[in-house]
Design a protein around this motif. Structure first.
Motif, PDB file in Angstrom:
ATOM      1  N   PHE A  77       0.828  -1.208   0.000  1.00 49.96           N
ATOM      2  CA  PHE A  77       0.000   0.000   0.000  1.00 49.96           C
ATOM      3  C   PHE A  77       0.864   1.261   0.000  1.00 49.96           C
ATOM      4  N   VAL A  78       1.948   1.255   0.764  1.00 48.99           N
ATOM      5  CA  VAL A  78       2.831   2.423   0.810  1.00 48.99           C
ATOM      6  C   VAL A  78       3.456   2.667  -0.557  1.00 48.99           C
ATOM      7  N   LYS A  79       3.919   1.605  -1.227  1.00 50.54           N
ATOM      8  CA  LYS A  79       4.495   1.753  -2.563  1.00 50.54           C
ATOM      9  C   LYS A  79       3.465   2.306  -3.541  1.00 50.54           C
ATOM     10  N   GLU A  80       2.239   1.784  -3.459  1.00 47.07           N
ATOM     11  CA  GLU A  80       1.174   2.249  -4.352  1.00 47.07           C
ATOM     12  C   GLU A  80       0.841   3.716  -4.092  1.00 47.07           C
ATOM     13  N   ILE A  81       0.809   4.108  -2.831  1.00 50.63           N
ATOM     14  CA  ILE A  81       0.523   5.508  -2.494  1.00 50.63           C
ATOM     15  C   ILE A  81       1.642   6.407  -3.002  1.00 50.63           C
ATOM     16  N   ASN A  82       2.883   5.977  -2.851  1.00 52.82           N
ATOM     17  CA  ASN A  82       4.011   6.780  -3.354  1.00 52.82           C
ATOM     18  C   ASN A  82       3.936   6.943  -4.869  1.00 52.82           C
ATOM     19  N   LYS A  83       3.580   5.872  -5.606  1.00 54.93           N
ATOM     20  CA  LYS A  83       3.416   5.973  -7.061  1.00 54.93           C
ATOM     21  C   LYS A  83       2.338   6.985  -7.411  1.00 54.93           C
ATOM     22  N   ARG A  84       1.225   6.916  -6.716  1.00 54.05           N
ATOM     23  CA  ARG A  84       0.123   7.838  -7.011  1.00 54.05           C
ATOM     24  C   ARG A  84       0.490   9.275  -6.670  1.00 54.05           C
ATOM     25  N   GLU A  85       1.254   9.470  -5.584  1.00 54.76           N
ATOM     26  CA  GLU A  85       1.685  10.829  -5.244  1.00 54.76           C
ATOM     27  C   GLU A  85       2.588  11.395  -6.329  1.00 54.76           C
ATOM     28  N   LYS A  86       3.504  10.584  -6.856  1.00 52.14           N
ATOM     29  CA  LYS A  86       4.374  11.053  -7.938  1.00 52.14           C
ATOM     30  C   LYS A  86       3.562  11.410  -9.176  1.00 52.14           C
ATOM     31  N   LEU A  87       2.562  10.577  -9.487  1.00 52.25           N
ATOM     32  CA  LEU A  87       1.700  10.851 -10.633  1.00 52.25           C
ATOM     33  C   LEU A  87       0.932  12.157 -10.438  1.00 52.25           C
ATOM     34  N   ILE A  88       0.408  12.360  -9.249  1.00 47.09           N
ATOM     35  CA  ILE A  88      -0.344  13.584  -8.964  1.00 47.09           C
ATOM     36  C   ILE A  88       0.583  14.798  -8.998  1.00 47.09           C
ATOM     37  N   ASP A  89       1.803  14.664  -8.460  1.00 47.06           N
ATOM     38  CA  ASP A  89       2.752  15.778  -8.504  1.00 47.06           C
ATOM     39  C   ASP A  89       3.097  16.148  -9.944  1.00 47.06           C
ATOM     40  N   SER A  90       3.326  15.136 -10.796  1.00 45.21           N
ATOM     41  CA  SER A  90       3.636  15.445 -12.198  1.00 45.21           C
ATOM     42  C   SER A  90       2.436  16.083 -12.894  1.00 45.21           C
ATOM     43  N   ALA A  91       1.228  15.636 -12.572  1.00 41.65           N
ATOM     44  CA  ALA A  91       0.031  16.246 -13.163  1.00 41.65           C
ATOM     45  C   ALA A  91      -0.113  17.695 -12.702  1.00 41.65           C
ATOM     46  N   CYS A  92       0.211  17.972 -11.443  1.00 41.57           N
ATOM     47  CA  CYS A  92       0.135  19.353 -10.947  1.00 41.57           C
ATOM     48  C   CYS A  92       1.162  20.240 -11.644  1.00 41.57           C
ATOM     49  N   LYS A  93       2.385  19.706 -11.854  1.00 47.74           N
ATOM     50  CA  LYS A  93       3.409  20.479 -12.552  1.00 47.74           C
ATOM     51  C   LYS A  93       2.975  20.780 -13.983  1.00 47.74           C
ATOM     52  N   MET A  94       2.408  19.789 -14.653  1.00 52.06           N
ATOM     53  CA  MET A  94       1.920  20.004 -16.022  1.00 52.06           C
ATOM     54  C   MET A  94       0.818  21.039 -16.042  1.00 52.06           C
ATOM     55  N   THR A  95      -0.067  20.969 -15.073  1.00 56.61           N
ATOM     56  CA  THR A  95      -1.173  21.924 -14.999  1.00 56.61           C
ATOM     57  C   THR A  95      -0.629  23.334 -14.779  1.00 56.61           C
ATOM     58  N   ASP A  96       0.368  23.470 -13.909  1.00 55.18           N
ATOM     59  CA  ASP A  96       0.971  24.791 -13.681  1.00 55.18           C
ATOM     60  C   ASP A  96       1.626  25.326 -14.955  1.00 55.18           C
ATOM     61  N   ILE A  97       2.353  24.462 -15.664  1.00 51.86           N
ATOM     62  CA  ILE A  97       3.010  24.891 -16.902  1.00 51.86           C
ATOM     63  C   ILE A  97       1.981  25.317 -17.944  1.00 51.86           C
ATOM     64  N   VAL A  98       0.918  24.531 -18.090  1.00 55.59           N
ATOM     65  CA  VAL A  98      -0.125  24.855 -19.073  1.00 55.59           C
ATOM     66  C   VAL A  98      -0.844  26.138 -18.699  1.00 55.59           C
ATOM     67  N   SER A  99      -1.111  26.348 -17.414  1.00 48.99           N
ATOM     68  CA  SER A  99      -1.793  27.587 -17.007  1.00 48.99           C
ATOM     69  C   SER A  99      -0.898  28.803 -17.241  1.00 48.99           C
ATOM     70  N   LYS A 100       0.431  28.678 -17.044  1.00 50.91           N
ATOM     71  CA  LYS A 100       1.351  29.782 -17.344  1.00 50.91           C
ATOM     72  C   LYS A 100       1.365  30.074 -18.847  1.00 50.91           C
ATOM     73  N   MET A 101       1.385  28.996 -19.636  1.00 47.36           N
ATOM     74  CA  MET A 101       1.366  29.197 -21.086  1.00 47.36           C
ATOM     75  C   MET A 101       0.082  29.872 -21.520  1.00 47.36           C
ATOM     76  N   ASN A 102      -1.035  29.474 -20.956  1.00 51.05           N
ATOM     77  CA  ASN A 102      -2.315  30.086 -21.299  1.00 51.05           C
ATOM     78  C   ASN A 102      -2.348  31.554 -20.886  1.00 51.05           C
ATOM     79  N   SER A 103      -1.798  31.850 -19.720  1.00 52.48           N
ATOM     80  CA  SER A 103      -1.809  33.258 -19.279  1.00 52.48           C
ATOM     81  C   SER A 103      -0.891  34.097 -20.167  1.00 52.48           C
ATOM     82  N   GLU A 104       0.236  33.505 -20.615  1.00 51.02           N
ATOM     83  CA  GLU A 104       1.126  34.248 -21.525  1.00 51.02           C
ATOM     84  C   GLU A 104       0.449  34.461 -22.873  1.00 51.02           C
ATOM     85  N   LEU A 105      -0.215  33.441 -23.372  1.00 49.39           N
ATOM     86  CA  LEU A 105      -0.931  33.567 -24.665  1.00 49.39           C
ATOM     87  C   LEU A 105      -2.062  34.565 -24.561  1.00 49.39           C
ATOM     88  N   ALA A 106      -2.750  34.548 -23.431  1.00 55.67           N
ATOM     89  CA  ALA A 106      -3.848  35.497 -23.256  1.00 55.67           C
ATOM     90  C   ALA A 106      -3.303  36.909 -23.134  1.00 55.67           C
TER      91      ALA A 106
END
Length: 110
Positions: A77-106
């Motif tokens: 369970f701990v290994k699975e939770i760590n995998k999911r946390e890494k996935l969520i962290d990468s998704a958050c980073k992508m979301t931040d990058i995309v929102s910055k790009m959108n704000s620059e384009l806007a």
């Protein structure tokens, strides 16, 4: 309820049952005291038997706890939770990058 408190409670119940039974069955003070003593003693000893069997079943159940299997499951369970946390962290980073790009384009379109 603690075992000690159960013994006290059951002994007091036996005392009152002994007094009531002694009043109903005896015609003198000696009979009243005898009935009360024996019934109270029976309730006292019986409460100890109940407590002893209760603790025996509790300790027997705890002896069969499969600790190794539970530890393996928890490690998985701990290994699975760590995998999911890494996935969520990468998704958050992508979301931040995309929102910055959108704000620059806007900002460029205005």
């Amino acid at each position: 309820m603690l075992g000690e408190n159960f013994v006290y409670f059951f002994t007091v119940q036996g005392f009152f049952v002994g007094i009531i039974f002694g009043i109903l069955k005896s015609f003198d003070a000696e009979g009243l005291l005898t009935y009360t003593f024996f019934i109270t003693t029976f309730f006292y000893l019986f409460s100890h038997v109940i407590i002893a069997s209760y603790y025996r079943t509790i300790t027997a159940k705890s002896a069969f706890f499969p600790k190794d299997a539970h530890e393996k499951d928890l490690d998985m369970f701990v290994k699975e939770i760590n995998k999911r946390e890494k996935l969520i962290d990468s998704a958050c980073k992508m979301t931040d990058i995309v929102s910055k790009m959108n704000s620059e384009l806007a900002g460029n379109k205005s």
